[in-house]
Design a protein around this motif. Structure first.
Motif, short mmCIF file in Angstrom:
data_model
loop_
_atom_site.label_atom_id
_atom_site.label_comp_id
_atom_site.label_asym_id
_atom_site.label_seq_id
_atom_site.Cartn_x
_atom_site.Cartn_y
_atom_site.Cartn_z
N GLN A 367 -14.43 76.92 86.92
CA GLN A 367 -15.55 77.58 87.56
C GLN A 367 -16.15 78.65 86.66
OE1 GLN A 367 -14.62 79.01 91.48
NE2 GLN A 367 -16.61 79.98 91.78
N LEU A 368 -15.32 79.38 85.93
CA LEU A 368 -15.81 80.38 84.99
C LEU A 368 -16.57 79.71 83.85
CD1 LEU A 368 -15.86 83.38 84.20
CD2 LEU A 368 -13.76 83.00 82.92
N TRP A 369 -16.09 78.57 83.39
CA TRP A 369 -16.77 77.85 82.31
C TRP A 369 -18.13 77.32 82.76
CZ3 TRP A 369 -13.69 74.68 78.21
CH2 TRP A 369 -12.81 75.54 77.53
N ASP A 370 -18.27 76.97 84.04
CA ASP A 370 -19.59 76.59 84.53
C ASP A 370 -20.60 77.69 84.23
OD1 ASP A 370 -18.45 74.28 85.56
OD2 ASP A 370 -18.28 75.07 87.59
N PHE A 371 -20.20 78.91 84.50
CA PHE A 371 -21.06 80.07 84.26
C PHE A 371 -21.30 80.28 82.77
CE2 PHE A 371 -20.98 84.67 83.23
CZ PHE A 371 -22.22 85.03 83.73
N LEU A 372 -20.25 80.18 81.96
CA LEU A 372 -20.39 80.41 80.52
C LEU A 372 -21.29 79.37 79.87
CD1 LEU A 372 -16.72 81.39 79.52
CD2 LEU A 372 -18.68 82.90 79.95
N PHE A 373 -21.16 78.11 80.25
CA PHE A 373 -22.00 77.08 79.67
C PHE A 373 -23.45 77.22 80.13
CE2 PHE A 373 -18.17 74.00 79.21
CZ PHE A 373 -17.74 74.73 78.13
N ALA A 374 -23.64 77.73 81.33
CA ALA A 374 -24.99 77.87 81.87
C ALA A 374 -25.74 79.05 81.23
CB ALA A 374 -24.95 78.04 83.39
N PHE A 375 -25.03 80.15 80.98
CA PHE A 375 -25.70 81.36 80.53
C PHE A 375 -25.26 81.83 79.15
CE2 PHE A 375 -26.10 81.45 85.13
CZ PHE A 375 -27.45 81.73 85.27
N GLY A 376 -24.36 81.14 78.51
CA GLY A 376 -23.98 81.49 77.16
C GLY A 376 -22.51 81.84 77.05
N SER A 377 -21.81 81.17 76.15
CA SER A 377 -20.37 81.40 76.00
C SER A 377 -20.07 82.79 75.46
CB SER A 377 -19.76 80.33 75.09
OG SER A 377 -20.39 80.34 73.82
N HIS A 378 -21.07 83.45 74.86
CA HIS A 378 -20.85 84.81 74.37
C HIS A 378 -20.51 85.77 75.51
CE1 HIS A 378 -25.10 84.53 75.51
NE2 HIS A 378 -25.02 85.81 75.79
N LEU A 379 -20.88 85.41 76.74
CA LEU A 379 -20.59 86.27 77.90
C LEU A 379 -19.10 86.31 78.22
CD1 LEU A 379 -23.58 85.39 80.24
CD2 LEU A 379 -23.25 87.45 78.88
N ASN A 380 -18.29 85.48 77.57
CA ASN A 380 -16.85 85.56 77.76
C ASN A 380 -16.32 86.94 77.36
OD1 ASN A 380 -14.11 84.48 78.18
ND2 ASN A 380 -13.94 84.64 75.96
N ILE A 381 -16.96 87.59 76.39
CA ILE A 381 -16.55 88.93 75.99
C ILE A 381 -16.67 89.89 77.17
CG2 ILE A 381 -17.00 90.83 74.40
CD1 ILE A 381 -15.93 88.27 73.06
N LEU A 382 -17.78 89.80 77.90
CA LEU A 382 -17.97 90.66 79.06
C LEU A 382 -17.08 90.24 80.22
CD1 LEU A 382 -21.85 91.18 79.04
CD2 LEU A 382 -20.05 92.60 78.00
N CYS A 383 -16.76 88.95 80.29
CA CYS A 383 -15.81 88.50 81.33
C CYS A 383 -14.43 89.11 81.11
CB CYS A 383 -15.72 86.97 81.32
SG CYS A 383 -17.19 86.11 81.94
N ILE A 384 -14.03 89.27 79.86
CA ILE A 384 -12.74 89.92 79.56
C ILE A 384 -12.79 91.39 79.98
CG2 ILE A 384 -11.14 90.54 77.72
CD1 ILE A 384 -12.09 88.02 76.24
N CYS A 385 -13.92 92.05 79.70
CA CYS A 385 -14.08 93.44 80.14
C CYS A 385 -14.01 93.53 81.66
CB CYS A 385 -15.41 94.00 79.63
SG CYS A 385 -15.53 94.19 77.84
N ALA A 386 -14.62 92.56 82.33
CA ALA A 386 -14.59 92.54 83.80
C ALA A 386 -13.16 92.40 84.31
CB ALA A 386 -15.46 91.40 84.32
N GLN A 387 -12.35 91.58 83.66
CA GLN A 387 -10.95 91.42 84.07
C GLN A 387 -10.17 92.73 83.91
OE1 GLN A 387 -9.04 87.54 82.78
NE2 GLN A 387 -10.98 87.33 81.73
#
Length: 440
Positions: A367-387
């Motif tokens: 489900q998280l990858w759905d978001f990353l592929f839709a809006f950019g895998s670079h947002l994984n950096i911010l997802c880590i900050c969110a965690q």
């Protein structure tokens, strides 16, 4: 200072297929999502246009979605109130009832099959909006009939003949085969869902085929003059165009290891540790190995080529960006971690390298990858900050927060996405552009 193109307008660099890239690569699109006109107003505006744009037959069909509806109980025939209006025939009544009772999942399947009824950028934006607001419907194991096709669309992956994949397998062990075999048995070894669906042999075949493909691409790019050739490949477009040539037999130059990767160089290797975990969600979500192969290949060569270089410079840049973004998102938490000697290199490296796939449960990863592929895998950096921010109280209260960060808590994709969307607005333009380009 001129405004950044990643904030003000969508910027689609030309590709050989004529399609925009799957990732929006624009903070402005994500930051202004809530200020966009509603899908209803967009549809009404679309209906007022008398002439529809001509469709390019070379462009694959993508859906344009109507306003998502909530799941409701389908009305039975006995619930329908009969009407005596002479202008409404039985066929018209059936069509009206069908439109009212069609649920979002069936509507999405229909539109995925028939393609967009409008222009391609709007169709992609509608699909991204659908993913962000409603998400893809899946069972408890994270399986979805549509997910792999949505990923292929967002990654702009072309169709692949099964014979191409089989030909790579028939070539036997690649130069990286020994290293691949050393890693595959550890791939999500504690995840029963993954072990039940994906066999180790599938991981070995896919990674070995990827290694051969990257090996061939490297050979084709290198010329006698040491320059990179951007010739099209069997997949339809140039690969890894941003890499620098490797100068061999010179002082400080990289050396070729036994597995075919360059140690300390900027030229991509054909296998680096961690690729086994990175390919796992593709194999789990795909219906066939060739599907997983083409999606994974395009992901690592288009979205994050810097992650598979021998020196993993893209991963190290991403780890450094975690600390910089956290300092802006939550200065108090960032200061506390640094004061205790807890650096992102310790707790964030695996999450950056694997796009958070190293943290269970697997359905939440998908489900998280759905978001990353839709809006950019670079947002994984911010997802880590969110965690990290979701663990804020525990981390601030602990005198040794490094122990808590040895493994992240189970993923909560929906909450992580909500926090990430909010963090995007806090990141300065210059830093956001570094996020976008750090994996190139």
């Amino acid at each position: 200072m001129t405004s950044s193109p990643y904030r003000n307008a969508p910027h689609f660099p030309p590709t050989s297929t004529g399609l925009p890239p799957s990732s929006p690569r624009t903070a402005g699109r994500l930051r202004k999502l809530q200020s966009q006109p509603s899908l209803i107003s967009q549809q009404r505006h679309q209906q007022l246009r008398n002439a529809s744009p001509s469709r390019n037959p070379a462009i694959p069909a993508l859906p344009v979605f109507s306003t998502p509806r909530k799941h409701t109980r389908t009305r039975s025939n006995s619930d329908v109130v009969a009407t005596s209006s002479p202008s409404t025939g039985p066929s018209t009544q059936r069509a009206q009832i069908s439109r009212r009772t069609e649920n979002p999942k069936d509507e999405l399947k229909s539109l995925m099959r028939r393609g967009p009824r409008g222009d391609l950028p709007n169709a992609l934006q509608s699909l991204r909006h659908w993913i962000l607001v409603d998400g893809l419907e899946a069972d408890n194991d994270g399986m979805s009939d549509l997910r792999i096709y949505v990923w292929l669309i967002m990654l702009n992956s072309p169709p692949l003949s099964t014979d191409v994949y089989l030909e790579l397998i028939r070539r036997g062990p690649s130069p990286a085969y020994a290293k691949i075999r050393n890693d595959t048995h550890r791939t999500l070894m504690t995840n029963p869902l993954f072990k039940r669906r994906v066999r180790e042999n599938s991981i070995i075949r896919l990674l070995n085929a990827i290694a051969w493909r990257l090996h061939d691409a490297k050979s084709d790019r290198m010329t006698d003059s040491g320059r990179i050739t951007n010739a099209s490949t069997d997949f339809g477009s140039p690969e890894l165009q941003h890499v620098e040539p490797v100068k061999k037999h010179a002082k400080g130059a990289s050396t070729v290891t036994g597995d075919g990767s360059e140690a300390g160089g900027s030229e991509p290797g054909i296998y680096v540790q961690g690729m086994n975990v990175l390919c796992a969600p593709f194999l789990y979500a795909a219906r066939t190995e060739p599907q997983a192969f083409i999606a994974f290949h395009y992901f690592i060569t288009r979205e994050c080529p810097g992650y598979i270089r021998g020196a993993m410079d893209g991963v190290h840049k991403g780890v450094a960006l975690v600390e910089r973004c956290l300092a802006i998102a939550d200065p108090k938490l960032s200061t506390h971690l640094l004061s205790k000697g807890v650096k992102a290199q310790i707790y964030a490296f695996a999450s950056v390298l694997t796009m958070s796939a190293c943290t269970p449960p697997l359905p939440e990863v998908l489900q998280l990858w759905d978001f990353l592929f839709a809006f950019g895998s670079h947002l994984n950096i911010l997802c880590i900050c969110a965690q990290l921010m979701m663990m804020r109280e525990e981390l601030l209260a602990d005198s040794s927060p490094g122990k808590l960060l040895r493994s992240f808590p189970p993923l909560q994709a929906k909450k992580i996405v909500e926090l990430t969307v909010g963090l995007v607005r806090k990141i300065p333009p210059e830093l956001y552009e570094e996020l976008v380009h750090h994996a190139e």
